[in-house]
Motif scaffolding. Sequence first.
Motif, PDB file in Angstrom:
ATOM      1  N   VAL A   1     -93.528  63.509 -74.060  1.00  0.00           N
ATOM      2  CA  VAL A   1     -93.192  64.731 -73.346  1.00  0.00           C
ATOM      3  C   VAL A   1     -92.785  64.386 -71.922  1.00  0.00           C
ATOM      4  O   VAL A   1     -93.466  63.615 -71.238  1.00  0.00           O
ATOM      5  CB  VAL A   1     -94.403  65.694 -73.326  1.00  0.00           C
ATOM      6  N   VAL A   2     -91.704  64.932 -71.458  1.00  0.00           N
ATOM      7  CA  VAL A   2     -91.268  64.738 -70.089  1.00  0.00           C
ATOM      8  C   VAL A   2     -91.896  65.832 -69.232  1.00  0.00           C
ATOM      9  O   VAL A   2     -91.655  67.015 -69.458  1.00  0.00           O
ATOM     10  CB  VAL A   2     -89.728  64.790 -69.974  1.00  0.00           C
ATOM     11  N   VAL A   3     -92.714  65.432 -68.278  1.00  0.00           N
ATOM     12  CA  VAL A   3     -93.421  66.396 -67.437  1.00  0.00           C
ATOM     13  C   VAL A   3     -92.572  66.694 -66.213  1.00  0.00           C
ATOM     14  O   VAL A   3     -92.286  65.814 -65.412  1.00  0.00           O
ATOM     15  CB  VAL A   3     -94.794  65.831 -67.003  1.00  0.00           C
ATOM     16  N   SER A   4     -92.181  67.951 -66.064  1.00  0.00           N
ATOM     17  CA  SER A   4     -91.371  68.312 -64.911  1.00  0.00           C
ATOM     18  C   SER A   4     -91.960  69.485 -64.140  1.00  0.00           C
ATOM     19  O   SER A   4     -91.544  69.779 -63.036  1.00  0.00           O
ATOM     20  CB  SER A   4     -89.950  68.681 -65.362  1.00  0.00           C
ATOM     21  N   THR A   5     -92.954  70.183 -64.745  1.00  0.00           N
ATOM     22  CA  THR A   5     -93.493  71.372 -64.101  1.00  0.00           C
ATOM     23  C   THR A   5     -94.488  71.037 -63.006  1.00  0.00           C
ATOM     24  O   THR A   5     -94.733  71.837 -62.125  1.00  0.00           O
ATOM     25  CB  THR A   5     -94.186  72.267 -65.134  1.00  0.00           C
ATOM     26  N   LYS A   6     -95.081  69.858 -63.046  1.00  0.00           N
ATOM     27  CA  LYS A   6     -96.104  69.516 -62.060  1.00  0.00           C
ATOM     28  C   LYS A   6     -96.158  68.010 -61.863  1.00  0.00           C
ATOM     29  O   LYS A   6     -96.259  67.250 -62.802  1.00  0.00           O
ATOM     30  CB  LYS A   6     -97.465  70.031 -62.542  1.00  0.00           C
ATOM     31  N   LYS A   7     -96.091  67.584 -60.645  1.00  0.00           N
ATOM     32  CA  LYS A   7     -96.226  66.173 -60.343  1.00  0.00           C
ATOM     33  C   LYS A   7     -97.701  65.807 -60.187  1.00  0.00           C
ATOM     34  O   LYS A   7     -98.518  66.626 -59.829  1.00  0.00           O
ATOM     35  CB  LYS A   7     -95.487  65.844 -59.038  1.00  0.00           C
ATOM     36  N   ARG A   8     -97.986  64.561 -60.462  1.00  0.00           N
ATOM     37  CA  ARG A   8     -99.351  64.071 -60.259  1.00  0.00           C
ATOM     38  C   ARG A   8     -99.471  63.694 -58.786  1.00  0.00           C
ATOM     39  O   ARG A   8     -99.353  62.549 -58.403  1.00  0.00           O
ATOM     40  CB  ARG A   8     -99.609  62.862 -61.154  1.00  0.00           C
ATOM     41  N   ASP A   9     -99.731  64.692 -57.945  1.00  0.00           N
ATOM     42  CA  ASP A   9     -99.740  64.450 -56.504  1.00  0.00           C
ATOM     43  C   ASP A   9    -101.042  64.867 -55.836  1.00  0.00           C
ATOM     44  O   ASP A   9    -101.094  65.067 -54.624  1.00  0.00           O
ATOM     45  CB  ASP A   9     -98.575  65.184 -55.841  1.00  0.00           C
ATOM     46  N   ALA A  10    -102.115  65.020 -56.618  1.00  0.00           N
ATOM     47  CA  ALA A  10    -103.393  65.426 -56.040  1.00  0.00           C
ATOM     48  C   ALA A  10    -103.870  64.418 -54.998  1.00  0.00           C
ATOM     49  O   ALA A  10    -104.536  64.779 -54.023  1.00  0.00           O
ATOM     50  CB  ALA A  10    -104.446  65.591 -57.136  1.00  0.00           C
ATOM     51  N   ASN A  11    -103.539  63.143 -55.188  1.00  0.00           N
ATOM     52  CA  ASN A  11    -103.914  62.101 -54.232  1.00  0.00           C
ATOM     53  C   ASN A  11    -103.425  62.433 -52.827  1.00  0.00           C
ATOM     54  O   ASN A  11    -104.108  62.155 -51.841  1.00  0.00           O
ATOM     55  CB  ASN A  11    -103.340  60.766 -54.701  1.00  0.00           C
ATOM     56  N   VAL A  12    -102.253  63.067 -52.729  1.00  0.00           N
ATOM     57  CA  VAL A  12    -101.643  63.377 -51.443  1.00  0.00           C
ATOM     58  C   VAL A  12    -101.925  64.820 -51.018  1.00  0.00           C
ATOM     59  O   VAL A  12    -102.186  65.094 -49.847  1.00  0.00           O
ATOM     60  CB  VAL A  12    -100.116  63.139 -51.516  1.00  0.00           C
ATOM     61  N   LYS A  13    -101.935  65.750 -51.971  1.00  0.00           N
ATOM     62  CA  LYS A  13    -101.983  67.175 -51.640  1.00  0.00           C
ATOM     63  C   LYS A  13    -103.387  67.694 -51.331  1.00  0.00           C
ATOM     64  O   LYS A  13    -103.550  68.609 -50.525  1.00  0.00           O
ATOM     65  CB  LYS A  13    -101.388  68.000 -52.791  1.00  0.00           C
ATOM     66  N   ASN A  14    -104.414  67.163 -52.001  1.00  0.00           N
ATOM     67  CA  ASN A  14    -105.756  67.693 -51.794  1.00  0.00           C
ATOM     68  C   ASN A  14    -106.316  67.300 -50.435  1.00  0.00           C
ATOM     69  O   ASN A  14    -106.021  66.222 -49.907  1.00  0.00           O
ATOM     70  CB  ASN A  14    -106.711  67.191 -52.885  1.00  0.00           C
ATOM     71  N   ALA A  15    -107.159  68.178 -49.879  1.00  0.00           N
ATOM     72  CA  ALA A  15    -107.823  67.864 -48.619  1.00  0.00           C
ATOM     73  C   ALA A  15    -109.001  66.921 -48.837  1.00  0.00           C
ATOM     74  O   ALA A  15    -109.409  66.200 -47.925  1.00  0.00           O
ATOM     75  CB  ALA A  15    -108.298  69.147 -47.935  1.00  0.00           C
ATOM     76  N   GLN A  16    -109.557  66.919 -50.046  1.00  0.00           N
ATOM     77  CA  GLN A  16    -110.733  66.111 -50.351  1.00  0.00           C
ATOM     78  C   GLN A  16    -110.456  64.622 -50.175  1.00  0.00           C
ATOM     79  O   GLN A  16    -109.434  64.110 -50.614  1.00  0.00           O
ATOM     80  CB  GLN A  16    -111.181  66.377 -51.785  1.00  0.00           C
ATOM     81  N   MET A  17    -111.396  63.939 -49.528  1.00  0.00           N
ATOM     82  CA  MET A  17    -111.289  62.488 -49.362  1.00  0.00           C
ATOM     83  C   MET A  17    -112.314  61.793 -50.249  1.00  0.00           C
ATOM     84  O   MET A  17    -113.378  62.322 -50.534  1.00  0.00           O
ATOM     85  CB  MET A  17    -111.544  62.079 -47.907  1.00  0.00           C
ATOM     86  N   GLY A  18    -111.982  60.570 -50.666  1.00  0.00           N
ATOM     87  CA  GLY A  18    -112.942  59.730 -51.363  1.00  0.00           C
ATOM     88  C   GLY A  18    -113.397  60.272 -52.698  1.00  0.00           C
ATOM     89  O   GLY A  18    -114.497  59.955 -53.148  1.00  0.00           O
ATOM     90  N   LYS A  19    -112.563  61.056 -53.369  1.00  0.00           N
ATOM     91  CA  LYS A  19    -112.940  61.613 -54.669  1.00  0.00           C
ATOM     92  C   LYS A  19    -112.113  60.968 -55.765  1.00  0.00           C
ATOM     93  O   LYS A  19    -110.890  60.852 -55.657  1.00  0.00           O
ATOM     94  CB  LYS A  19    -112.755  63.124 -54.703  1.00  0.00           C
ATOM     95  N   PHE A  20    -112.789  60.548 -56.836  1.00  0.00           N
ATOM     96  CA  PHE A  20    -112.118  59.998 -58.007  1.00  0.00           C
ATOM     97  C   PHE A  20    -112.602  60.761 -59.230  1.00  0.00           C
ATOM     98  O   PHE A  20    -113.798  60.978 -59.409  1.00  0.00           O
ATOM     99  CB  PHE A  20    -112.452  58.508 -58.187  1.00  0.00           C
ATOM    100  N   THR A  21    -111.653  61.170 -60.055  1.00  0.00           N
ATOM    101  CA  THR A  21    -111.973  61.791 -61.336  1.00  0.00           C
ATOM    102  C   THR A  21    -111.420  60.890 -62.430  1.00  0.00           C
ATOM    103  O   THR A  21    -110.217  60.610 -62.465  1.00  0.00           O
ATOM    104  CB  THR A  21    -111.369  63.199 -61.448  1.00  0.00           C
ATOM    105  N   LEU A  22    -112.304  60.417 -63.312  1.00  0.00           N
ATOM    106  CA  LEU A  22    -111.909  59.475 -64.355  1.00  0.00           C
ATOM    107  C   LEU A  22    -111.999  60.139 -65.719  1.00  0.00           C
ATOM    108  O   LEU A  22    -113.088  60.563 -66.134  1.00  0.00           O
ATOM    109  CB  LEU A  22    -112.805  58.239 -64.326  1.00  0.00           C
ATOM    110  N   PRO A  23    -110.880  60.260 -66.434  1.00  0.00           N
ATOM    111  CA  PRO A  23    -110.935  60.775 -67.813  1.00  0.00           C
ATOM    112  C   PRO A  23    -111.767  59.837 -68.675  1.00  0.00           C
ATOM    113  O   PRO A  23    -111.706  58.613 -68.533  1.00  0.00           O
ATOM    114  CB  PRO A  23    -109.466  60.787 -68.250  1.00  0.00           C
ATOM    115  N   ILE A  24    -112.559  60.399 -69.562  1.00  0.00           N
ATOM    116  CA  ILE A  24    -113.436  59.576 -70.395  1.00  0.00           C
ATOM    117  C   ILE A  24    -112.621  58.637 -71.281  1.00  0.00           C
ATOM    118  O   ILE A  24    -113.061  57.526 -71.607  1.00  0.00           O
ATOM    119  CB  ILE A  24    -114.383  60.468 -71.231  1.00  0.00           C
TER     120      ILE A  24
END
Length: 786
Positions: A108-131
């Motif tokens: 699937v080609v994803v065009s509706t949303k970029k994976r940019d939480a690393n840059v856009k979120n205000a939260q620092m030092g947070k990692f979410t790891l899919p199981i």
Amino acid sequence: MGLLLLVLLPYVILAQQTNNKTKFTISGFVRDSLSGETLIGATVAVSGRTKGISSNQYGFYSLTLEEGEYIIACSFIGFQPKVVSLKLDGNKQLNIDLLPRVNLSQEVVVSTKKRDANVKNAQMGKFTLPIEQIRTIPAFLGEVDLLKTIQLLPGIRNAGEGSAGLYVRGGGPDQNLILLDDAPVYNTGHLFGFFSIFNSDAIKNVSIIKGGMPAQYGGRLSSVLDVSMKEGNNQKFQTEGGIGLIASRVSIQGPIKKDKASFIVSARRTYIDALTKPFVKKNSQFYGSGYYFYDLNAKVNYRFSEKDRLYLSGYFGRDVFDFVNGRQSLNVNIPWGNATGTLRWNHVFNKRLFGNTTAVYNDYNFAFKAAQNNFEVKLASGIKDWSLKQDFDLYPATGHKVKFGGIFTFHTFTPSVVSGKQDSIVFNPNNAQVKYANEAGVYIQDDWEISDKLKINAGMRYSVFQQIGKYKIYKTDANGNRLDSTVFGRGQPVKTYGGFEPRFTMRYALNDETSLKASYTRNLQYIHLVSNAGTTLPTDIWVPSTYKVKPQISDLYAAGLFKNFKDNTYETSVELYYKNMQNQIEYQEGYTPNTLEDTENFFAFGKGWSYGAEFFVNKAKGKLTGWIGYTLSWTWRKFAALNFGEKYPAKYDRRNDLSVVASYELNKKWKFSAAFVYGSGNAATLPQRFYIVDGTLTQEYSRINQYRLPAYHRLDLSAILTPKRNEGRKWKSEWVFSIYNTYSRQNPYFIYFDQEGSALNGTLKVQGKQVSLFPIIPAVTWNFKF
């Protein structure tokens, strides 16, 4: 709560204002279309706008917009994005079901949303790891371990072999708030730290916050590890599990009532005892010795309506170690473990207000039992909590997400209880040292996107801790003899502490791919783990703040640059931090365990500080994924009563820490992974001079942590084979081949000094020797699912 209502009043007014234009609210839940599981942190946004919202811990979201026509885009990592067109002319409920990508017949080609939480979120030092990502990383003896994976991230380290504790930005293992379905976990290790208690088959979501801790969390200085259990498939029955070299596991989940209620039960047990038993002869003096651990996760939920849902979950785990020496008639039994229970009620008050009420019980205990001939002795310690918590999520307007609530906990501490028996004589001294305490906190925070460039998360927490009776305070003379006592009755206050804990994080976007972030966090910690060793062992004891022991306090300052490259294929960051810690606790020099006296009489108090830089590069897309993390840091302690009052490196100080993790999907059948770790050696206190006094060898130790053990490094490899599925079979399987410590590095576990010869004839020789635990260890695990 009156203070909270006063602070919230402006948001209530804001929520009612329309700016002369009619506004309506879209709200609902984001779910997995195949299992019905709610999705945590899914992004719901309006196409063409930067502002959006993330679903909360229970999958709920809310967007308030002006009347009109919109295209709503929803995305979540590992799922196919979904786009919905709607005409907003009134409040609407929109539940969004996303399809996992593994079930798609083509890419699937994803065009509706970029994976940019690393840059856009205000939260620092947070990692979410899919199981699913955690499962691909090489593991010790093939047992998937989320804590070992977390330790591969920058700023987080372990103490070496045999440690399930987390050491985050200079903090100790007790300074991490580890939650399993909102229940605190006090001991995270099985097999003396070689495995964690978390069974990956039962886990839905894992996130760790090591900087800029939100106001909803409290009670610890360093980090939050928030682990959520699966809810159970409410569409169909499903069984999965695995058979490994030393342990097996199985999980069963399914609907109790389709679309309404579901359950999951997951169990795991090692069979080290069963594997070794045939090799120990019945006439051996060690016959009957053995070790095993087991754990059980269970959860059930029922959806009464779209507004009300009830969850009941629990965990029970035990380690049991038996040692038998028939020649000396000695029998030793050491059981320890955790038990938790969580009852939660979700209620949607209206389109903009979501509430969750939680009741939690948790119990951790450790016991040591020994019997020899007619003599028996028992040592026990533990901590038990009862908690009640209320949280609210308020969505007053697009760009705002307000959280507020409070928590109350009643603690019972049993640091050390000893009893014994010889023949008919019972030895049961009055040394229970049981302590009781109340802990409470209230908080409010706002995640506010002020503009496309500026976003802040600001919050305030107020916490209070009160030691209560029954309790006695003894007055003693210079020799420690008791002269008098002050008695506190049940529930009577002994000592009270409290304080405000401000939290603030900020993001400023330089462009769509680059942002600057900064944060300040103050934390208070009222309960403490006191240890004589560098690893988290079950013999370590939890103690509360008392009239003698003050709460720990930390102030953490952090700033960082975050940048993504190539359409968010590469995520990078550089973070700098400085942490100041007050009221740190260590044992006094020369302390030896003594169950007949209160351990807090042997504590020393001082301060600590840590600073460093963390570098992170993550490749998030493509056949080759993984990350490189590097940390350069310093951690210091200074105690007036230790090391002649001079500063010394903390036992978990590590100058250099490097981790490289990579996964490569060769084709649909084969996936390969590798993990390399390198760390500077642990600080150590060692003998540096030896004297012979009256024919006895005497040691003179160095200053605290003056020496370093050799550097730690290791390479782990794994390969996952997924055979082609037979369409006629309802089940599928995979084989996991792993190699731990591929080049058989002899990493130091501890150093000891051995002596040979005699001082009387001048042949005495003292030599330091290193003990290492594991050479190369291959393993194979068969996983199944149907």
